[in-house]
Write an enzyme that holds these catalytic residues in place. Structure first.
Site, PDB file in Angstrom:
ATOM      1  N   GLU A 148       0.851  -1.184   0.000  1.00  0.00           N
ATOM      2  CA  GLU A 148       0.000   0.000   0.000  1.00  0.00           C
ATOM      3  C   GLU A 148       0.881   1.226   0.000  1.00  0.00           C
ATOM      4  OE1 GLU A 148      -3.839   2.084   2.127  1.00  0.00           O
ATOM      5  OE2 GLU A 148      -3.041   0.238   2.980  1.00  0.00           O
ATOM      6  N   CYS A 165      -6.875   1.108   2.371  1.00  0.00           N
ATOM      7  CA  CYS A 165      -7.595   2.378   2.408  1.00  0.00           C
ATOM      8  C   CYS A 165      -7.323   3.216   1.163  1.00  0.00           C
ATOM      9  CB  CYS A 165      -7.220   3.149   3.666  1.00  0.00           C
ATOM     10  SG  CYS A 165      -7.830   2.376   5.188  1.00  0.00           S
ATOM     11  N   ASN A 192     -12.727  -2.958   0.902  1.00  0.00           N
ATOM     12  CA  ASN A 192     -11.675  -2.977   1.913  1.00  0.00           C
ATOM     13  C   ASN A 192     -12.209  -2.401   3.218  1.00  0.00           C
ATOM     14  OD1 ASN A 192      -8.667  -2.929   2.786  1.00  0.00           O
ATOM     15  ND2 ASN A 192      -9.361  -0.845   3.185  1.00  0.00           N
ATOM     16  N   GLU A 193     -12.356  -3.249   4.226  1.00  0.00           N
ATOM     17  CA  GLU A 193     -12.743  -2.795   5.562  1.00  0.00           C
ATOM     18  C   GLU A 193     -13.988  -1.922   5.552  1.00  0.00           C
ATOM     19  OE1 GLU A 193      -9.536  -0.910   7.575  1.00  0.00           O
ATOM     20  OE2 GLU A 193      -8.263  -2.671   7.589  1.00  0.00           O
TER      21      GLU A 193
END
Length: 868
Positions: A265, A466, A596-597
């Site tokens: 990331e 994120c 994602n999350e």
């Protein structure tokens, strides 16, 4: 559901403990009912969440906790903005509990969540109900005649002040709002533990209070376990500890060949200034102040300055190279010899004798145009390298020249010196080492990429977590903006507070995977941005938001285009773009992460289903990996798993960052997973010690966890530690696996655990048993083993973690195996738990049917031997 069943079992355990410890003091005379008071602490200013207190007589109150939150607001950005104000709890006619609360004094939304039992809470929603006002002190009642809930609130926005109401049957669709004259509040004030609190009062069955108390006790007990540390007093082991380890090769099962991978990331300057080998910072003059509000100098001139002579340096946008890169430098040179200077990312590192590719786009309308002198210099004027370009053209054109460094340094500067006067425009100013990883143009920093390659990753997840779903809808990472010519790529702000040039884009990610021999695993947003970016999703508030449904077809097509780009024929629309970049053969994409999350809400589910259905219809061979939130428990975990099971997803992405105590006390975490449900990709995990740095204690806990994951590799198909990279001086997150500067690579202790597992992976797991001479639970749980077979080499690989402060004399029974050689290779990582510099050592061990091996204190060992 797995979470609910596990929770019920733990409550039962606590009940049994309570019973056995108090003998016959079971509360046979408990009341049938009592009062509960639901409130949030005034002292904590909304940050504490929903609390409960109970009373028999409404005079004497007992906190359940104290200060134990049963649900917290998940609205808005990380940190201080997640607040719950003035909650109102209401029991519906069907027995369910409905809760509404105020979010802040700005936004046009209130919050809602429901619960069947006050312990498990479903997804939160934040309806934007009053676009021109705000929602203060929401309240809730029920209209039995209409069979609808009535939500009322106050607004104090100019022109909209007053009291309002709306009705709803399901807290999803709301009637048009109405202004009303007044309302009756459900809230009362009570004195709780000496403090005046505002909340709602309810009479409930004692079983409700009992369940709340047990839930709080469970949380407190889990907190005790999480706080356990690896270190122990050796004095508790009064006699030497021995272990007999037996192997049961008849009980074997396959292991995923993708178990060990990496997660990349762009956080902590992992891309620009890190893995991406570009040496010039802000080469495109596209830095914008809103990307990094902590740096007052963060704008289009960041990292640039002028030197010597009379020169004006401005940023213009009137006629750029490409609309995606609208800013460029406009120099007005009044005296030749003036220079435009770039400081690089903490300086520019050069190595004597190495060649560097310099390039830029340039133009000048002056009648007399000269060349550009390019220099790499030191702070005191030292010239480390120089070269000249051809004459500056009238219209935008790319000029290139190769520069050879005369000296090794870590802190050079780039100087661009026009050999003329008048106006000169410049953009996309680049300096690249020719020695990139695998020699790729626009490639990766060789030493940093190599230390990643040394981990032997079987897959690479990119471009992040994120980062992928972005800080608001406009910041969602769009893969198509990162391919093609560099000047045509679309840079954007980074969710972590800096700039993404898109130089390291999807083509480079796919190429890196191929160079590593690893499967590519791109992750795309599920049509929603980061759950922590509320203020960016709607001008009047609102949490998760989502790409408008009228635009979702285009977004879904974009994801289908990604698959075609990776796998399509070179004659297909997107396959041609891949071929034009230099890769006519497909990249053979097999896996795609979606989401994602995320908050698992109706907004998310509707968009996720659209994406998943479209992929299954057109590319049924692609394995879609869903998301189950950022934690190993809680609402998003439960709802994510239920959705994945309902639509038969092949795999879900789990994330958790936990303390050493969690890993020590959750070794059976995956043993209990239902094998008929989706497989698991453990996409983000790490052991976090209080110092927030990776030391041997954290590394041993991660080794312990991976041993348990190998035992469950039939359900856990993939794992990746996170975050992977962190540039010293630029970290937004600690710990990271590999730290670096411009000239040094600094792998952590945890890196070597990942490397040992990557180098010594297998594809078949053999069951084993460990019998300890001291079977105390705190001793027994600190020794764990894993036996795997690498069928490609016919090696037996034994992994053993010893988290005890003393060595353990072990005997490994290999009588039912046939070693092919009399020597085994041994790799040992050991030291003090606080050690941040421990490194593995290699040795050999004599092999016999009763293999004797002394497990060093605080160690992780890998024993590798040939078998027939």
């Amino acid at each position: 559901m797995r979470f609910k069943k596990t929770f019920s079992r733990l409550l039962l355990v606590i009940g049994i403990i309570s019973y056995t410890s108090t003998q016959f003091t079971i509360r046979a005379n408990e009341p049938d009912s009592a009062y509960i008071f639901a409130y949030t602490s005034e002292a904590m200013k909304g940050g504490g969440g929903l609390f409960f207190a109970w009373s028999i007589d409404q005079a004497s109150w007992h906190q359940i906790g104290p200060e134990h939150s049963f649900v917290k607001s998940d609205y808005s950005a990380w940190g201080s903005e997640k607040r719950m104000y003035a909650p109102v709890l209401f029991q519906a006619p069907d027995g369910s509990w409905q809760c509404v609360w105020e979010l802040n004094d700005r936004d046009a939304a209130f919050a809602h969540a429901s619960s069947p039992d006050l312990v498990y809470w479903g997804p939160q929603s934040y309806p934007i109900i009053m676009p021109e006002g705000n929602c203060l002190k929401p309240d809730i009642t029920y209209d039995a005649g209409l069979k609808e809930y009535v939500v009322t609130w106050e607004s104090n926005k100019p022109g909209k002040s007053g009291v309002y109401r709306s009705t709803t049957k399901d807290f999803k669709a709301y009637s048009p709002i109405q202004k009303i004259n007044s309302r009756q509040s459900n809230k009362i004030e009570l004195l709780i533990d000496g403090a005046k609190e505002t909340g709602t009062l309810h009479r409930v069955a004692w079983s409700v209070i009992d369940k709340l108390q047990k839930a709080q006790q469970l949380a407190a007990y889990a907190g005790i376990l999480r706080n356990e540390r690896v270190a122990m007093d050796p004095a508790v082991m009064r006699t030497p500890v021995t272990a007999t380890i037996s192997l049961q090769p008849e009980k074997k099962k396959p292991i995923s060949d993708l178990l060990m991978g990496i997660f990349f990331e762009d956080i902590n300057y992992a891309a620009d200034g890190g893995l991406y080998a570009e040496l010039i910072q802000n080469r495109d003059f596209e830095y914008q102040p809103e990307e990094n509000r902590r740096d007052p100098e963060w704008d289009s001139k960041k990292a640039w300055s002028v030197k010597a002579g009379e020169i004006d340096f401005n940023i213009e946008t009137s006629s750029p190279i490409h609309e995606n890169n609208s800013h460029y430098a406009a120099l007005t040179i009044k005296q030749a010899g003036a220079a435009l200077v770039n400081e690089g990312f903490d300086g520019i590192a050069l190595k004597a004798g190495d060649k560097y590719d310099f390039s830029l786009f340039v133009r000048s309308q002056e009648a007399k145009r000269g060349k550009l002198l390019i220099r790499l210099t030191g702070k005191n004027g030292e010239v480390y390298a120089e070269a000249s370009t051809s004459t500056v053209p009238k219209e935008w054109k790319k000029l290139q020249v190769v520069i050879t460094a005369k000296q090794t340094t870590s802190d050079a500067r780039l100087e661009v010196i026009p050999q003329q006067t008048g106006r000169v425009d410049l953009d996309m100013i680049s300096l690249f080492p020719q020695k990139t990883f695998k020699g790729r143009k626009n490639g990766l920093r060789a030493d940093l990429a190599q230390v990643i390659a040394d981990m032997k990753p079987r897959f690479v997840r990119f471009p992040g977590g994120c980062v992928a779903h972005g800080n608001g809808i406009e910041n969602i990472y769009r893969w198509e903006n990162t391919i093609g010519n560099l000047e045509e790529r679309k840079p954007q702000s980074n969710l972590w507070g800096y700039h993404q040039s898109a130089g390291l884009g999807y083509f480079e990610y796919f190429q890196f995977c191929e160079d590593l021999g690893a499967e590519p695993l791109p992750v795309v947003a599920a049509g929603v941005p980061c759950q922590n970016s509320a203020k960016h999703n709607h001008p009047i508030g609102g949490q998760q938001g989502g790409i408008p449904m009228c635009e979702m077809d285009e977004y879904v097509q974009s994801i289908l285009n990604l698959i075609e780009y990776a796998n399509g024929d070179a004659k297909s629309e997107w396959g041609r773009k891949r071929a034009a970049a230099g890769h006519p053969k497909p990249f053979n994409l097999k896996y795609l992460g979606v989401g994602n999350e995320d908050l698992i809400t109706d907004v998310f589910e509707e968009r996720f289903r659209m994406i998943n259905d479209a992929i299954k219809a057109k590319y049924p061979e692609i394995i879609v990996i869903g998301t189950v939130g950022p934690f190993f428990e809680g609402t998003d975990y439960v709802e994510g798993w239920e959705l994945a099971s309902k639509i038969d997803l092949p795999m879900v992405d789990e994330h958790y960052y936990q303390s050493p105590g969690w890993f020590i006390n959750n070794q059976d975490y995956y043993d209990r997973y239902d094998r008929s449900k989706p497989q698991v990709y453990l996409g983000e995990y790490a052991a976090h010690v209080p110092s927030r740095y990776n030391n041997l204690e954290a590394a041993l806990c991660e080794a312990l966890h991976l041993i348990n994951v190998e035992r469950n590799a039939d359900i856990v198909a993939m794992t990746s530690y996170a975050p992977l990279l962190g540039k010293e001086g630029h970290t937004q997150w600690n710990p990271d696996l590999i730290y670096f500067t411009n000239t040094e690579i600094k792998p952590t202790v945890g890196y070597f655990v990942q490397k040992l597992f990557g180098e010594h992976s297998g594809n078949e797991y053999l069951t084993s048993q460990v019998k300890m001479s001291n079977n105390r639970p705190d001793i027994r749980k600190r020794v764990a083993t894993s036996f795997v077979i690498d069928q490609a080499t016919n090696d037996l690989i034994i992994k053993i973690a010893n988290l005890l402060p003393v060595s353990v004399a072990s005997t490994i029974d290999l009588s039912n195996m046939e070693p092919a050689e009399n020597q085994a290779a041994v790799y040992v990582l050991q030291g003090d738990p606080e050690d941040r510099d421990a490194r593995p050592t290699a040795s050999s061990l004599e092999v016999s049917s009763q293999l004797k091996y002394e497990l060093p204190a605080y160690s992780f060992s890998v024993i590798r031997l040939k078998i027939k």
